[in-house]
Design an enzyme around this catalytic site. Structure first.
Site, mmCIF file in Angstrom:
data_model
loop_
_atom_site.group_PDB
_atom_site.id
_atom_site.type_symbol
_atom_site.label_atom_id
_atom_site.label_comp_id
_atom_site.label_asym_id
_atom_site.label_seq_id
_atom_site.Cartn_x
_atom_site.Cartn_y
_atom_site.Cartn_z
ATOM 1 N N ASP A 98 -19.523 -16.867 -3.897
ATOM 2 C CA ASP A 98 -18.679 -16.506 -2.818
ATOM 3 C C ASP A 98 -17.263 -17.327 -2.559
ATOM 4 O O ASP A 98 -17.384 -18.397 -3.189
ATOM 5 C CB ASP A 98 -19.467 -16.570 -1.300
ATOM 6 N N TYR A 120 -29.248 -23.697 -7.345
ATOM 7 C CA TYR A 120 -28.295 -24.074 -6.428
ATOM 8 C C TYR A 120 -28.547 -25.414 -5.650
ATOM 9 O O TYR A 120 -29.537 -25.912 -5.356
ATOM 10 C CB TYR A 120 -28.044 -23.075 -5.384
#
Length: 264
Positions: free
Chosen positions: A66, A125
């Site tokens: 994002d 992540y």
């Protein structure tokens, strides 16, 4: 025609995520040049490679990070018939023309069965929280600055509840477009060396905002707004309103992606 795999690192601060996209009503920056989209990693890398190899390409990225999210090990692939270009000079030429906040770490020839999306086994992540009274002025765009005492033991206990295969509908942005919200989490670890708190999450795949919602929820458990025993209830509810808040993007990093051995 040869397929190449790219290993890419980038600082996502100046970009509207990975995915190439046209300007829309939410874009507030300067108008892009004719034929260009808004600033994204995919478009920037694609246009740079095309200038060097001399023909259009389609660059496929594994993860659609994002706006404001960073990557240490994003993976992408493209095809070209310009196979006479040596790999080391090709990588150097691309990096020379890329902005300073994007780097091609590796270029590797792969079989055409490799797909940056479909060949993925798992991704990891990291999310970095700067837990100190003073904000970090030299890298404020790379961490989430929060200054509140945290119950780290409770956060670690809660993190263990995410392991395994669950319906993560409560931990996904409601307008996601995936067919299923079932995902498998292989590890969810919390490392704390004051003032740096790192939450690492490895999974088979992730829904839109899933990691950031997990982080936001764990942070609120650290504040004792919720308790570790609430996580199974949140998962069972399959309702976004039952989980915690969404952490901001700047502390999130795509660390690495694993692939099947036959497709490396």
């Amino acid at each position: 025609m040869q397929r190449y795999k790219l290993l890419i690192s980038y600082r996502g601060t100046r970009y509207h995520g990975w995915q190439q996209q046209a300007a829309n009503q939410f874009y507030k920056g300067p108008p892009p040049p004719p034929g260009h989209g808004i600033p994204t990693i995919q478009e920037t890398v694609t246009r740079t490679i095309q200038k060097i190899i001399g023909h259009p390409i389609t660059l496929i990225g594994s993860s659609r990070t994002d706006t404001g999210v960073h990557a240490k090990g994003q993976v992408a692939h493209f095809d070209t018939d310009q196979t006479q270009i040596p790999l080391i000079p090709l990588r150097r030429a691309i990096n020379y023309r890329l902005p300073d906040d994007i780097l091609i770490r590796e270029i590797t020839p792969v079989p055409n069965t490799f797909d940056a999306i479909e060949s993925t086994i798992s991704k990891r992540y990291q999310y970095v929280i700067w837990s100190a009274e003073n904000r970090p002025p030299l890298f404020a765009d790379l961490v989430w600055h929060r200054w509140r005492p945290l119950n780290i033991a409770a956060m670690r206990e809660a993190a263990a509840h995410f392991l395994g295969t669950h319906d993560f509908a409560s931990f996904a942005r409601p307008c996601h477009i995936k067919e299923t919200t079932i995902r498998t989490i292989h590890s969810c670890e919390i490392s704390y060396r004051p003032p740096r708190l790192v939450i690492g999450i490895e999974g088979s795949g992730f829904l839109w905002n899933m990691v950031r919602i997990i982080v936001g929820t764990l942070f609120e458990i650290g504040l004792e707004k919720y308790w570790p025993s609430d996580i199974p209830k949140m998962l069972a509810a399959a309702d976004r309103r039952s989980a915690g808040s969404t952490a901001p993007p700047q502390g999130l990093y795509l660390q690495w992606i694993k692939y099947r051995e036959s497709n490396q």
